[in-house]
Design an enzyme around this catalytic site. Sequence first.
Site, PDB file in Angstrom:
ATOM      1  N   SER A 136      77.686  57.986  33.125  1.00 28.59           N
ATOM      2  CA  SER A 136      76.683  57.518  33.879  1.00 28.59           C
ATOM      3  C   SER A 136      76.722  57.243  35.418  1.00 28.59           C
ATOM      4  O   SER A 136      78.051  56.804  35.787  1.00 28.59           O
ATOM      5  CB  SER A 136      76.795  56.011  33.140  1.00 28.59           C
ATOM      6  OG  SER A 136      76.032  55.145  33.833  1.00 28.59           O
ATOM      7  N   LYS A 162      73.419  60.495  33.049  1.00 28.02           N
ATOM      8  CA  LYS A 162      72.371  59.464  33.220  1.00 28.02           C
ATOM      9  C   LYS A 162      72.589  58.871  34.699  1.00 28.02           C
ATOM     10  O   LYS A 162      73.539  58.888  35.143  1.00 28.02           O
ATOM     11  CB  LYS A 162      73.066  58.422  32.413  1.00 28.02           C
ATOM     12  CG  LYS A 162      72.673  56.970  32.475  1.00 28.02           C
ATOM     13  CD  LYS A 162      72.812  56.213  31.369  1.00 28.02           C
ATOM     14  CE  LYS A 162      73.187  54.837  31.440  1.00 28.02           C
ATOM     15  NZ  LYS A 162      73.784  54.001  30.285  1.00 28.02           N
ATOM     16  N   LYS A 164      70.926  55.850  37.368  1.00 29.96           N
ATOM     17  CA  LYS A 164      70.384  54.619  37.416  1.00 29.96           C
ATOM     18  C   LYS A 164      69.069  54.837  38.149  1.00 29.96           C
ATOM     19  O   LYS A 164      68.999  55.414  39.289  1.00 29.96           O
ATOM     20  CB  LYS A 164      71.284  53.651  38.118  1.00 29.96           C
ATOM     21  CG  LYS A 164      72.664  53.220  37.164  1.00 29.96           C
ATOM     22  CD  LYS A 164      72.262  52.508  35.853  1.00 29.96           C
ATOM     23  CE  LYS A 164      73.468  52.251  35.355  1.00 29.96           C
ATOM     24  NZ  LYS A 164      73.374  51.416  33.947  1.00 29.96           N
ATOM     25  N   ASP A 189      68.374  54.974  33.644  1.00 35.71           N
ATOM     26  CA  ASP A 189      68.703  53.716  33.034  1.00 35.71           C
ATOM     27  C   ASP A 189      68.071  52.656  34.134  1.00 35.71           C
ATOM     28  O   ASP A 189      68.645  52.999  35.223  1.00 35.71           O
ATOM     29  CB  ASP A 189      69.953  53.684  32.671  1.00 35.71           C
ATOM     30  CG  ASP A 189      70.504  51.996  32.169  1.00 35.71           C
ATOM     31  OD1 ASP A 189      69.326  51.423  31.852  1.00 35.71           O
ATOM     32  OD2 ASP A 189      71.727  52.077  31.771  1.00 35.71           O
ATOM     33  N   GLU A 214      66.124  54.599  29.516  1.00 34.51           N
ATOM     34  CA  GLU A 214      66.987  53.340  28.960  1.00 34.51           C
ATOM     35  C   GLU A 214      66.387  51.844  29.601  1.00 34.51           C
ATOM     36  O   GLU A 214      66.434  52.031  31.063  1.00 34.51           O
ATOM     37  CB  GLU A 214      68.460  53.446  29.361  1.00 34.51           C
ATOM     38  CG  GLU A 214      69.184  52.436  28.548  1.00 34.51           C
ATOM     39  CD  GLU A 214      70.734  52.841  28.743  1.00 34.51           C
ATOM     40  OE1 GLU A 214      71.083  54.076  29.120  1.00 34.51           O
ATOM     41  OE2 GLU A 214      71.464  52.049  28.740  1.00 34.51           O
ATOM     42  N   ASP A 239      68.908  48.869  25.609  1.00 35.68           N
ATOM     43  CA  ASP A 239      70.188  48.584  25.721  1.00 35.68           C
ATOM     44  C   ASP A 239      70.387  46.893  25.509  1.00 35.68           C
ATOM     45  O   ASP A 239      70.684  46.363  24.681  1.00 35.68           O
ATOM     46  CB  ASP A 239      70.575  49.219  27.192  1.00 35.68           C
ATOM     47  CG  ASP A 239      72.247  48.574  27.430  1.00 35.68           C
ATOM     48  OD1 ASP A 239      72.764  47.735  26.918  1.00 35.68           O
ATOM     49  OD2 ASP A 239      72.593  49.156  28.624  1.00 35.68           O
ATOM     50  N   LYS A 263      76.645  48.949  22.024  1.00 34.52           N
ATOM     51  CA  LYS A 263      77.962  48.453  22.759  1.00 34.52           C
ATOM     52  C   LYS A 263      78.654  47.649  21.806  1.00 34.52           C
ATOM     53  O   LYS A 263      78.039  46.434  21.517  1.00 34.52           O
ATOM     54  CB  LYS A 263      77.716  48.193  24.085  1.00 34.52           C
ATOM     55  CG  LYS A 263      77.050  48.846  25.092  1.00 34.52           C
ATOM     56  CD  LYS A 263      76.884  48.551  26.432  1.00 34.52           C
ATOM     57  CE  LYS A 263      76.377  49.332  27.202  1.00 34.52           C
ATOM     58  NZ  LYS A 263      76.118  48.671  28.433  1.00 34.52           N
ATOM     59  N   GLY A 291      78.764  52.159  27.577  1.00 34.73           N
ATOM     60  CA  GLY A 291      79.943  51.396  28.098  1.00 34.73           C
ATOM     61  C   GLY A 291      79.743  50.233  28.900  1.00 34.73           C
ATOM     62  O   GLY A 291      78.578  50.147  29.144  1.00 34.73           O
TER      63      GLY A 291
END
Length: 370
Positions: A136, A162, A164, A189, A214, A239, A263, A291
Amino acid sequence: MHIEKIIIRHMNMTMKSPFTTSFGSVQQKRFLIVEVHDERGNIGYGEGEAFEAPWYTEETTETCAHMIECFLAPLIFGAPIEHPREVTERFRPIRRNNMAKAAVECAIWDVYCKRIQKPLWKQLGGRREKIAVGVSIGLQPTEEALYEKIEASLQAGYGRIKVKIKRGHDVELVKSIRSKYPTVPLMVDANSAYTLEDLPILKQLDAYNLLMIEQPLAADDIINHAKLQRQLTTPICLDESIHSYEDVLTAIELKSCQVINVKQARVGGLTEAKRIHDVCVDSGIQIWCGGMLESGIGRAHAVALTSLEGFTLPGDTSGSVNYWHEDLIEPLVSVEEGFVHMREKPGIGYDVNRMKLEKYTESKQTLFPE
Ligand code: OSB
Ligand code: MG
Protein backbone atom coordinates in the site's frame (compact mmCIF):
# COMPACT_ATOMS: atom_id res chain seq x y z
CA MET A 1 -6.61 -21.14 31.36
CA HIS A 2 -6.31 -18.39 33.99
CA ILE A 3 -5.00 -14.97 33.05
CA GLU A 4 -3.05 -13.68 36.03
CA LYS A 5 -1.72 -10.42 34.70
CA ILE A 6 -2.28 -8.05 31.78
CA ILE A 7 0.29 -5.43 30.81
CA ILE A 8 -0.65 -2.49 28.60
CA ARG A 9 2.46 -1.04 26.97
CA HIS A 10 2.27 2.45 25.50
CA MET A 11 4.61 2.25 22.53
CA ASN A 12 6.24 5.00 20.51
CA MET A 13 7.96 4.11 17.24
CA THR A 14 8.94 6.27 14.29
CA MET A 15 8.19 5.06 10.79
CA LYS A 16 10.88 5.35 8.09
CA SER A 17 8.76 7.89 6.25
CA PRO A 18 5.36 9.53 6.71
CA PHE A 19 2.34 7.55 5.46
CA THR A 20 -0.25 9.88 3.94
CA THR A 21 -3.90 9.16 3.17
CA SER A 22 -6.81 11.44 2.25
CA PHE A 23 -7.14 12.10 6.02
CA GLY A 24 -3.60 13.15 6.81
CA SER A 25 -0.15 11.79 7.67
CA VAL A 26 1.30 9.42 10.27
CA GLN A 27 4.99 8.98 11.02
CA GLN A 28 5.23 8.96 14.80
CA LYS A 29 3.25 5.91 15.85
CA ARG A 30 1.88 5.78 19.37
CA PHE A 31 0.10 2.48 19.82
CA LEU A 32 -0.40 -0.26 22.42
CA ILE A 33 1.08 -3.68 22.92
CA VAL A 34 -0.96 -5.87 25.27
CA GLU A 35 0.66 -8.77 27.11
CA VAL A 36 -1.49 -11.43 28.73
CA HIS A 37 0.23 -13.75 31.22
CA ASP A 38 -1.28 -17.14 32.07
CA GLU A 39 -0.78 -19.12 35.29
CA ARG A 40 2.01 -21.18 33.69
CA GLY A 41 4.12 -18.20 32.71
CA ASN A 42 3.18 -18.11 29.01
CA ILE A 43 2.89 -14.64 27.50
CA GLY A 44 0.55 -13.75 24.64
CA TYR A 45 0.86 -10.55 22.63
CA GLY A 46 -1.69 -8.37 20.89
CA GLU A 47 -1.50 -4.92 19.34
CA GLY A 48 -3.78 -1.95 19.98
CA GLU A 49 -3.83 -0.71 16.39
CA ALA A 50 -5.83 2.51 16.80
CA PHE A 51 -4.06 5.72 15.84
CA GLU A 52 -3.48 8.67 18.16
CA ALA A 53 -6.29 10.62 16.50
CA PRO A 54 -9.72 9.22 15.51
CA TRP A 55 -9.48 9.72 11.73
CA TYR A 56 -9.77 6.10 10.67
CA THR A 57 -12.30 4.93 13.24
CA GLU A 58 -13.58 6.67 16.36
CA GLU A 59 -11.01 4.93 18.58
CA THR A 60 -7.65 6.34 19.65
CA THR A 61 -4.62 4.91 21.43
CA GLU A 62 -5.84 6.43 24.68
CA THR A 63 -9.45 5.26 24.38
CA CYS A 64 -8.12 1.74 23.81
CA ALA A 65 -6.00 1.87 26.97
CA HIS A 66 -8.98 3.17 28.94
CA MET A 67 -11.34 0.49 27.62
CA ILE A 68 -8.88 -2.30 28.32
CA GLU A 69 -8.05 -1.12 31.82
CA CYS A 70 -11.58 -0.31 32.99
CA PHE A 71 -13.83 -2.71 31.06
CA LEU A 72 -12.10 -5.48 29.12
CA ALA A 73 -9.39 -6.70 31.51
CA PRO A 74 -11.95 -7.21 34.34
CA LEU A 75 -13.99 -9.44 32.00
CA ILE A 76 -10.89 -11.53 31.23
CA PHE A 77 -9.97 -11.83 34.92
CA GLY A 78 -13.57 -12.63 35.85
CA ALA A 79 -13.50 -16.33 34.89
CA PRO A 80 -11.10 -18.88 33.36
CA ILE A 81 -11.02 -19.15 29.57
CA GLU A 82 -11.23 -22.57 27.91
CA HIS A 83 -10.85 -21.32 24.35
CA PRO A 84 -10.11 -17.90 22.78
CA ARG A 85 -13.38 -17.95 20.83
CA GLU A 86 -15.18 -17.29 24.17
CA VAL A 87 -13.59 -13.85 24.38
CA THR A 88 -15.77 -12.25 21.68
CA GLU A 89 -18.90 -13.38 23.57
CA ARG A 90 -17.50 -12.18 26.86
CA PHE A 91 -16.87 -8.72 25.38
CA ARG A 92 -20.35 -8.48 23.83
CA PRO A 93 -21.86 -6.36 26.66
CA ILE A 94 -19.31 -3.65 25.76
CA ARG A 95 -20.43 -1.62 22.74
CA ARG A 96 -17.99 -1.30 19.81
CA ASN A 97 -14.44 -0.27 20.82
CA ASN A 98 -13.30 -3.03 18.48
CA MET A 99 -9.62 -2.13 18.38
CA ALA A 100 -9.39 -2.28 22.18
CA LYS A 101 -11.18 -5.66 22.12
CA ALA A 102 -8.98 -6.99 19.33
CA ALA A 103 -5.77 -6.10 21.18
CA VAL A 104 -6.83 -8.34 24.06
CA GLU A 105 -8.52 -11.03 21.96
CA CYS A 106 -5.48 -11.48 19.73
CA ALA A 107 -3.22 -11.72 22.80
CA ILE A 108 -5.49 -14.45 24.23
CA TRP A 109 -5.25 -16.40 20.95
CA ASP A 110 -1.45 -16.13 21.10
CA VAL A 111 -1.14 -17.27 24.72
CA TYR A 112 -3.60 -20.12 24.15
CA CYS A 113 -1.65 -21.38 21.14
CA LYS A 114 1.62 -21.14 23.07
CA ARG A 115 0.08 -23.24 25.89
CA ILE A 116 -0.97 -25.98 23.52
CA GLN A 117 2.23 -25.55 21.46
CA LYS A 118 0.46 -24.98 18.15
CA PRO A 119 0.88 -22.27 15.52
CA LEU A 120 -1.94 -19.73 15.59
CA TRP A 121 -2.64 -19.93 11.86
CA LYS A 122 -3.38 -23.65 12.05
CA GLN A 123 -5.63 -23.18 15.10
CA LEU A 124 -7.59 -20.60 13.13
CA GLY A 125 -8.08 -23.21 10.42
CA GLY A 126 -5.54 -21.80 7.97
CA ARG A 127 -4.24 -24.05 5.21
CA ARG A 128 -2.04 -21.82 3.10
CA GLU A 129 1.68 -22.42 3.64
CA LYS A 130 2.41 -19.01 2.12
CA ILE A 131 0.26 -15.95 1.56
CA ALA A 132 0.31 -13.44 -1.29
CA VAL A 133 0.85 -9.85 -0.27
CA GLY A 134 0.76 -6.52 -2.03
CA VAL A 135 1.94 -3.12 -0.96
CA SER A 136 0.00 0.00 0.00
CA ILE A 137 1.59 3.26 -1.12
CA GLY A 138 0.51 6.47 0.58
CA LEU A 139 -0.03 9.80 -1.20
CA GLN A 140 3.38 11.09 -2.27
CA PRO A 141 4.64 14.68 -2.39
CA THR A 142 5.75 14.33 -6.04
CA GLU A 143 5.24 12.04 -9.02
CA GLU A 144 8.93 11.09 -8.88
CA ALA A 145 8.52 9.94 -5.28
CA LEU A 146 5.48 7.86 -6.27
CA TYR A 147 7.30 6.16 -9.14
CA GLU A 148 10.30 5.50 -6.93
CA LYS A 149 8.01 3.70 -4.47
CA ILE A 150 6.21 1.74 -7.18
CA GLU A 151 9.49 0.73 -8.81
CA ALA A 152 11.02 -0.33 -5.47
CA SER A 153 7.89 -2.36 -4.64
CA LEU A 154 7.94 -4.19 -7.96
CA GLN A 155 11.68 -4.83 -7.54
CA ALA A 156 10.96 -6.27 -4.09
CA GLY A 157 8.56 -8.72 -5.73
CA TYR A 158 5.18 -7.33 -4.66
CA GLY A 159 2.55 -8.60 -7.05
CA ARG A 160 -0.09 -5.98 -6.40
CA ILE A 161 0.15 -2.22 -5.97
CA LYS A 162 -2.37 -0.14 -4.06
CA VAL A 163 -2.14 3.63 -4.22
CA LYS A 164 -4.02 6.15 -2.14
CA ILE A 165 -6.15 8.69 -3.96
CA LYS A 166 -8.06 11.80 -2.95
CA ARG A 167 -9.95 14.57 -4.77
CA GLY A 168 -7.59 16.18 -7.26
CA HIS A 169 -5.16 13.25 -7.06
CA ASP A 170 -7.13 10.58 -8.82
CA VAL A 171 -7.88 10.15 -12.53
CA GLU A 172 -4.70 11.77 -13.86
CA LEU A 173 -2.63 9.87 -11.34
CA VAL A 174 -4.13 6.51 -12.27
CA LYS A 175 -3.89 7.31 -15.97
CA SER A 176 -0.21 8.10 -15.62
CA ILE A 177 0.53 4.94 -13.61
CA ARG A 178 -1.35 2.84 -16.15
CA SER A 179 0.58 4.32 -19.06
CA LYS A 180 3.85 3.30 -17.39
CA TYR A 181 2.58 -0.04 -16.04
CA PRO A 182 -0.19 -1.26 -18.35
CA THR A 183 -0.61 -4.69 -16.75
CA VAL A 184 0.45 -4.40 -13.11
CA PRO A 185 -2.34 -5.51 -10.74
CA LEU A 186 -3.35 -2.07 -9.50
CA MET A 187 -6.00 -0.74 -7.12
CA VAL A 188 -6.81 2.55 -5.39
CA ASP A 189 -7.91 3.42 -1.85
CA ALA A 190 -9.80 6.68 -1.23
CA ASN A 191 -10.27 6.36 2.55
CA SER A 192 -13.72 7.97 2.18
CA ALA A 193 -12.53 11.02 0.22
CA TYR A 194 -15.59 11.18 -2.08
CA THR A 195 -19.37 11.60 -2.08
CA LEU A 196 -21.92 10.46 -4.64
CA GLU A 197 -21.61 13.88 -6.26
CA ASP A 198 -18.18 12.78 -7.42
CA LEU A 199 -19.73 10.03 -9.56
CA PRO A 200 -18.36 11.56 -12.80
CA ILE A 201 -14.80 11.33 -11.41
CA LEU A 202 -15.22 7.83 -10.04
CA LYS A 203 -16.76 6.62 -13.32
CA GLN A 204 -13.64 7.73 -15.19
CA LEU A 205 -11.61 5.28 -13.10
CA ASP A 206 -13.47 2.43 -14.82
CA ALA A 207 -11.23 2.96 -17.86
CA TYR A 208 -8.04 1.79 -16.13
CA ASN A 209 -8.61 -1.85 -15.34
CA LEU A 210 -8.32 -1.46 -11.58
CA LEU A 211 -8.71 -4.51 -9.36
CA MET A 212 -11.02 -2.48 -7.14
CA ILE A 213 -11.71 0.94 -5.61
CA GLU A 214 -11.40 0.76 -1.83
CA GLN A 215 -13.75 2.79 0.39
CA PRO A 216 -14.65 5.63 -1.97
CA LEU A 217 -17.46 7.01 0.25
CA ALA A 218 -18.02 7.67 3.94
CA ALA A 219 -17.64 4.90 6.48
CA ASP A 220 -21.32 5.06 7.49
CA ASP A 221 -22.61 5.21 3.93
CA ILE A 222 -23.34 1.61 2.99
CA ILE A 223 -26.46 2.70 1.04
CA ASN A 224 -24.67 5.13 -1.26
CA HIS A 225 -21.92 2.57 -1.85
CA ALA A 226 -24.69 0.35 -3.27
CA LYS A 227 -25.88 3.18 -5.54
CA LEU A 228 -22.31 3.80 -6.65
CA GLN A 229 -21.57 0.12 -7.28
CA ARG A 230 -24.57 -0.07 -9.62
CA GLN A 231 -22.96 2.63 -11.78
CA LEU A 232 -19.38 1.36 -11.79
CA THR A 233 -17.89 -1.69 -13.46
CA THR A 234 -14.84 -1.61 -11.14
CA PRO A 235 -15.55 -3.61 -7.98
CA ILE A 236 -15.97 -1.59 -4.79
CA CYS A 237 -14.11 -2.84 -1.73
CA LEU A 238 -15.29 -1.78 1.73
CA ASP A 239 -12.79 -1.13 4.51
CA GLU A 240 -13.88 1.52 7.08
CA SER A 241 -17.57 0.58 6.62
CA ILE A 242 -17.14 -2.92 8.02
CA HIS A 243 -17.00 -3.25 11.81
CA SER A 244 -18.75 -6.58 12.25
CA TYR A 245 -20.24 -9.70 10.70
CA GLU A 246 -23.60 -7.88 10.70
CA ASP A 247 -22.14 -5.02 8.65
CA VAL A 248 -21.01 -7.59 6.08
CA LEU A 249 -24.53 -9.05 5.91
CA THR A 250 -25.89 -5.54 5.32
CA ALA A 251 -23.35 -4.84 2.58
CA ILE A 252 -24.14 -8.15 0.87
CA GLU A 253 -27.90 -7.61 1.10
CA LEU A 254 -27.67 -4.10 -0.35
CA LYS A 255 -24.96 -5.10 -2.89
CA SER A 256 -22.72 -2.30 -1.62
CA CYS A 257 -19.48 -4.02 -2.60
CA GLN A 258 -17.93 -7.02 -4.31
CA VAL A 259 -14.85 -7.16 -2.12
CA ILE A 260 -14.12 -6.79 1.59
CA ASN A 261 -10.92 -5.72 3.28
CA VAL A 262 -10.99 -7.26 6.76
CA LYS A 263 -8.69 -6.20 9.57
CA GLN A 264 -8.82 -8.11 12.82
CA ALA A 265 -8.37 -4.81 14.68
CA ARG A 266 -11.37 -3.10 13.08
CA VAL A 267 -13.78 -5.98 13.71
CA GLY A 268 -12.84 -6.79 17.31
CA GLY A 269 -10.48 -9.70 16.82
CA LEU A 270 -9.62 -12.90 15.00
CA THR A 271 -12.82 -14.80 15.83
CA GLU A 272 -15.01 -12.11 14.24
CA ALA A 273 -12.60 -11.79 11.30
CA LYS A 274 -12.91 -15.52 10.66
CA ARG A 275 -16.72 -15.34 10.82
CA ILE A 276 -16.56 -12.57 8.23
CA HIS A 277 -14.21 -14.66 6.09
CA ASP A 278 -16.62 -17.59 6.23
CA VAL A 279 -19.70 -15.61 5.22
CA CYS A 280 -17.79 -13.92 2.38
CA VAL A 281 -16.75 -17.32 1.03
CA ASP A 282 -20.36 -18.56 1.25
CA SER A 283 -21.71 -15.43 -0.46
CA GLY A 284 -19.19 -15.08 -3.27
CA ILE A 285 -17.69 -11.87 -1.89
CA GLN A 286 -13.94 -11.64 -2.35
CA ILE A 287 -11.93 -10.96 0.78
CA TRP A 288 -8.41 -9.89 1.65
CA CYS A 289 -6.59 -8.82 4.79
CA GLY A 290 -5.66 -5.18 5.35
CA GLY A 291 -3.10 -3.52 7.61
CA MET A 292 -2.88 -0.63 10.07
CA LEU A 293 0.80 0.26 9.76
CA GLU A 294 1.26 -2.11 12.69
CA SER A 295 4.42 -3.38 14.27
CA GLY A 296 5.38 -6.99 13.60
CA ILE A 297 3.13 -8.17 16.43
CA GLY A 298 -0.08 -6.94 14.79
CA ARG A 299 1.30 -7.96 11.42
CA ALA A 300 1.90 -11.53 12.65
CA HIS A 301 -1.77 -11.84 13.64
CA ALA A 302 -2.84 -10.54 10.21
CA VAL A 303 -0.49 -12.97 8.47
CA ALA A 304 -1.97 -15.88 10.47
CA LEU A 305 -5.49 -14.77 9.53
CA THR A 306 -4.57 -14.54 5.85
CA SER A 307 -3.69 -18.26 5.80
CA LEU A 308 -7.44 -19.04 5.66
CA GLU A 309 -8.35 -20.34 2.23
CA GLY A 310 -10.89 -17.64 1.37
CA PHE A 311 -8.19 -14.97 1.25
CA THR A 312 -7.80 -15.25 -2.50
CA LEU A 313 -6.57 -11.68 -3.12
CA PRO A 314 -3.17 -10.34 -2.00
CA GLY A 315 -3.36 -8.50 1.34
CA ASP A 316 -1.66 -5.34 2.60
CA THR A 317 0.72 -7.04 5.04
CA SER A 318 3.92 -5.87 3.38
CA GLY A 319 7.21 -6.73 5.13
CA SER A 320 8.62 -5.10 8.27
CA VAL A 321 11.34 -3.23 6.35
CA ASN A 322 8.68 -1.37 4.37
CA TYR A 323 7.87 0.81 7.41
CA TRP A 324 10.34 0.12 10.22
CA HIS A 325 14.06 0.57 10.86
CA GLU A 326 13.65 -1.99 13.64
CA ASP A 327 10.68 -4.22 14.37
CA LEU A 328 9.56 -5.84 17.64
CA ILE A 329 9.74 -9.40 16.30
CA GLU A 330 12.31 -11.92 15.13
CA PRO A 331 12.63 -12.81 12.39
CA LEU A 332 11.07 -9.86 10.59
CA VAL A 333 7.94 -10.35 8.49
CA SER A 334 9.65 -10.84 5.15
CA VAL A 335 8.29 -10.97 1.65
CA GLU A 336 9.88 -13.15 -1.01
CA GLU A 337 8.60 -12.91 -4.55
CA GLY A 338 5.35 -11.46 -3.22
CA PHE A 339 4.75 -14.11 -0.55
CA VAL A 340 5.08 -14.36 3.23
CA HIS A 341 5.79 -17.92 4.36
CA MET A 342 3.91 -19.31 7.34
CA ARG A 343 5.98 -20.47 10.32
CA GLU A 344 5.64 -23.54 12.53
CA LYS A 345 6.47 -21.86 15.84
CA PRO A 346 3.65 -21.94 18.44
CA GLY A 347 1.47 -18.82 18.78
CA ILE A 348 2.00 -15.90 16.40
CA GLY A 349 5.01 -17.72 14.96
CA TYR A 350 7.53 -14.96 15.60
CA ASP A 351 9.60 -14.28 18.74
CA VAL A 352 9.06 -10.95 20.44
CA ASN A 353 12.38 -9.21 21.03
CA ARG A 354 11.97 -8.14 24.67
CA MET A 355 14.87 -5.69 24.45
CA LYS A 356 13.29 -3.85 21.54
CA LEU A 357 9.88 -4.07 23.22
CA GLU A 358 11.32 -2.27 26.29
CA LYS A 359 13.24 0.19 24.14
CA TYR A 360 10.07 1.47 22.46
CA THR A 361 7.84 1.33 25.57
CA GLU A 362 7.13 4.84 26.88
CA SER A 363 5.09 3.67 29.86
CA LYS A 364 3.22 0.60 31.03
CA GLN A 365 0.24 -0.28 33.17
CA THR A 366 0.14 -3.64 34.93
CA LEU A 367 -3.31 -5.01 35.72
CA PHE A 368 -4.17 -7.82 38.15
CA PRO A 369 -7.43 -9.51 39.11
CA GLU A 370 -9.29 -7.65 41.91
O1 OSB B 1 -7.06 2.23 4.48
O2 OSB B 1 -6.10 0.34 4.44
C1 OSB B 1 -6.15 1.51 4.84
C2 OSB B 1 -2.99 2.41 6.73
C3 OSB B 1 -3.53 3.05 7.81
C4 OSB B 1 -4.88 3.19 7.90
C5 OSB B 1 -5.71 2.72 6.91
C6 OSB B 1 -5.17 2.05 5.82
C7 OSB B 1 -3.79 1.92 5.72
C8 OSB B 1 -3.11 1.30 4.60
C9 OSB B 1 -1.74 0.69 4.83
O3 OSB B 1 -3.54 1.29 3.47
C10 OSB B 1 -1.84 -0.75 5.19
C11 OSB B 1 -0.56 -1.27 5.80
O4 OSB B 1 0.41 -1.45 5.08
O5 OSB B 1 -0.52 -1.51 7.01
MG1 MG C 1 -8.30 1.15 3.23
